[in-house]
Write a protein that holds these residues in place. Structure first.
Motif, short mmCIF file in Angstrom:
data_model
loop_
_atom_site.label_atom_id
_atom_site.label_comp_id
_atom_site.label_asym_id
_atom_site.label_seq_id
_atom_site.Cartn_x
_atom_site.Cartn_y
_atom_site.Cartn_z
N MET A 385 0.81 -1.02 0.07
CA MET A 385 0.08 -0.03 -0.08
C MET A 385 0.79 1.06 -0.08
O MET A 385 1.92 1.32 0.55
N TYR A 386 0.53 2.33 -0.81
CA TYR A 386 1.42 3.52 -0.76
C TYR A 386 2.76 3.29 -0.92
O TYR A 386 3.68 3.78 -0.55
N GLY A 387 2.95 2.70 -2.08
CA GLY A 387 4.23 2.18 -2.62
C GLY A 387 5.05 3.42 -3.62
O GLY A 387 4.43 4.29 -3.78
N PRO A 388 5.97 2.93 -4.21
CA PRO A 388 6.76 3.83 -5.24
C PRO A 388 5.66 4.55 -6.18
O PRO A 388 4.83 3.69 -6.81
N ASN A 389 5.90 5.72 -6.33
CA ASN A 389 5.38 6.45 -7.37
C ASN A 389 3.65 6.46 -7.17
O ASN A 389 3.00 6.19 -8.37
N THR A 390 3.33 6.54 -6.08
CA THR A 390 1.76 6.47 -5.67
C THR A 390 1.37 7.56 -4.92
O THR A 390 0.20 7.50 -4.78
N ASN A 391 2.08 8.46 -4.68
CA ASN A 391 1.86 9.79 -3.76
C ASN A 391 1.02 10.63 -4.53
O ASN A 391 1.58 11.21 -5.55
N SER A 392 -0.06 11.05 -4.33
CA SER A 392 -0.88 11.80 -5.08
C SER A 392 -2.27 12.37 -4.16
O SER A 392 -2.49 11.77 -3.14
N GLY A 393 -3.00 13.15 -4.55
CA GLY A 393 -4.28 13.37 -3.89
C GLY A 393 -5.54 13.35 -4.98
O GLY A 393 -5.34 13.37 -6.05
#
Length: 490
Positions: A385-393
């Motif tokens: 969950m919330y791994g590499p290149n998944t940070n966004s809104g």
């Protein structure tokens, strides 16, 4: 696991991600799972971050689960209200019997003979599972500056994510290191009660108005209803999608990015009209979104107070002084480190050994990547969950998408009579080439930020919209996840 046996799943971490993973597993009929949480309650980041002024940057109604609406009191809720919501959600899902609180996980190792994972817990106990979902996030290991180590400084040193219970800043000479989202929230509260507050700034951040306020009784009544709640969430979601559509906000020189800059400068000049000498000090020299912008209604008015000083970054601590980059010495009672986390060191505290005994961090070699940020080739039945290149809104929407990816893979593995599901290396490579090509066009690739690893590669951010992630994750899951059966164990 045989085709007639339901998979047994481990979830590691009890914050937003872990709760989302548990909900999705149950939605798809997977009831045999254990959620391991090293703390004494659910909450994750929001359990750890108890510093003064802690609150969300995202509107409350979309910084919450789609499956559990809540009667929020503010447009952007404070930490205690959000933590209570997370814990009530755990109760509503009846997670209690599946929870192992105060139980950390040290390592996970894949057994090629049995096609199962063995977890080693903090106590040394081991447990065997058919699949593992890590839900530890990537903002969970505090980052301590080198100058803060072993200094013999006579005052207190507190990292924002390790705030001592009940610690009060009233009447103290306070220093806050940092100007990010956490820092500005602490600055707002410290400026109210400290004898003097010094804000140590390595590099200024762009500050955008948040617009936080209490909901009126009429608004709360409207949003308590199913329809009112759905319509407000939809409005917030559309706002986020418009902001990120085409990536225009994150590209320097575009009309959208220029408009953001002009708005941020106008807000700064208006708020600091009485302290114009501060404006050059707090104006960034990089485009908006080069770093994560700060959303705050009170930062500028706080640093404009007579008892607040803005100083350059800290370079040294002595037993009775804090020395900044200009050589100025500061006498402080407490130094608060709002210095963030080891954001690019995914699964920093967990050793994971996959096929052939290869350790995940060795495979990554400082360049973390995964298929849709969730699955890594060579690590069967393992999901992040919330791994590499998944940070966004909006973040929680993304987390539910990650959970859906993992839970569907585990369900489909059981339905097909397989006992392994693994990301295809070639498809994973194509996926990461696709997003990295886009990321190279963004301001993230050229600015000093926590999104980039030591080589300069952007390893945390998702460069498209949240809806694009959800749709594309289904595409990549269907084409990139391969199922197989251990015939020798049948």
């Amino acid at each position: 696991m045989t085709s007639k046996t339901a998979p047994r799943v481990a979830i590691i971490g009890g914050g937003f991600s872990g709760i989302a993973a548990a909900q999705r597993l149950m939605k798809y009929g997977i009831e045999d799972f254990i959620l391991f949480e090293q703390s004494d309650a659910l909450g994750g980041t929001w359990l750890d971050n108890s510093y003064p002024g802690a609150e969300v940057d995202t509107p409350s109604h979309i910084y919450s689960f789609s499956f559990n609406r809540n009667d929020w009191t503010r447009t952007h809720c404070a930490r205690d209200e959000l933590l209570a919501y997370l814990q009530r959600t755990g109760d509503a899902l009846n997670l209690g019997p599946r929870l192992r609180l105060r139980t950390g996980v040290r390592s996970a190792a894949w057994d090629a003979a049995t096609h199962q994972w063995t977890l080693t817990l903090g106590s040394g106990e081991t447990a065997v599972f058919d699949a593992v979902i890590t839900a530890v996030g990537f903002l969970n290991v505090p980052n301590y500056p080198k100058w803060a180590e072993g200094t013999g400084f006579g005052g207190a040193i507190i990292h924002s994510a390790r705030w001592p219970k009940g610690y009060d800043l009233t009447g103290k000479r306070v220093g806050v290191v940092g100007t990010g989202s956490t820092a500005v929230q602490i600055v707002t509260e410290a400026a109210k009660v400290a004898i003097h507050l010094t804000v140590f700034q390595r590099e200024p951040n762009w500050v955008l108005r948040k617009g936080n306020r209490p909901y009126t009784p009429a608004e709360r009544q409207r949003y308590r209803s199913w329809l009112g709640h759905k319509l407000l969430r939809l409005k917030h979601f559309i706002d986020y999608e418009r902001e990120r559509a085409g990536g225009r906000n994150q590209m320097a020189g575009t009309p959208a990015n220029t408009k953001l800059r002009e708005g941020a400068l106008a807000y700064m000049r208006r708020e600091l009209a009485g302290r114009a000498e501060l404006i050059p000090m707090v104006t960034p020299d990089y485009p908006v979104w080069g770093k994560r912008p700060v959303y705050c209604d009170t930062y500028y008015s706080s640093i404009a107070q007579d008892n607040v000083t803005v100083a350059p970054q800290v370079v040294e601590l002595t037993p009775d002084r804090v020395i900044d980059q200009s050589g100025t010495q500061h006498e402080l009672d407490v130094l608060v480190l709002a210095t963030g986390f080891k954001a690019t060191d995914y699964l920093y505290t967990l050793s994971v050994r996959g096929t052939g005994g290869r350790e995940l961090h060795d495979v990554w070699a400082g360049e973390p990547e995964a298929l849709s940020g969730v699955a890594v080739p060579g690590f069967p039945n393992f999901f992040m969950m919330y791994g590499p290149n998944t940070n966004s809104g909006p973040l929680v929407y993304l987390l539910e998408s990650h959970a859906d990816f993992a839970a569907r893979c585990i369900r489909d593995m059981a339905r097909s009579g397989s006992d392994t599901v693994e990301a295809d290396p070639a498809v994973t490579q194509r996926f990461n080439a696709w997003i990295q090509a886009r990321l190279q066009k963004t301001v993230w690739a050229t600015s000093n930020n926590y999104f980039r690893n030591a080589s300069g590669k952007v390893v945390t951010q998702w460069p498209f919209t949240a809806l694009t992630y959800r749709l594309s994750s289904k595409f990549w899951r269907k084409r990139g996840m391969k199922y197989s059966k251990n015939e020798a164990a049948s």
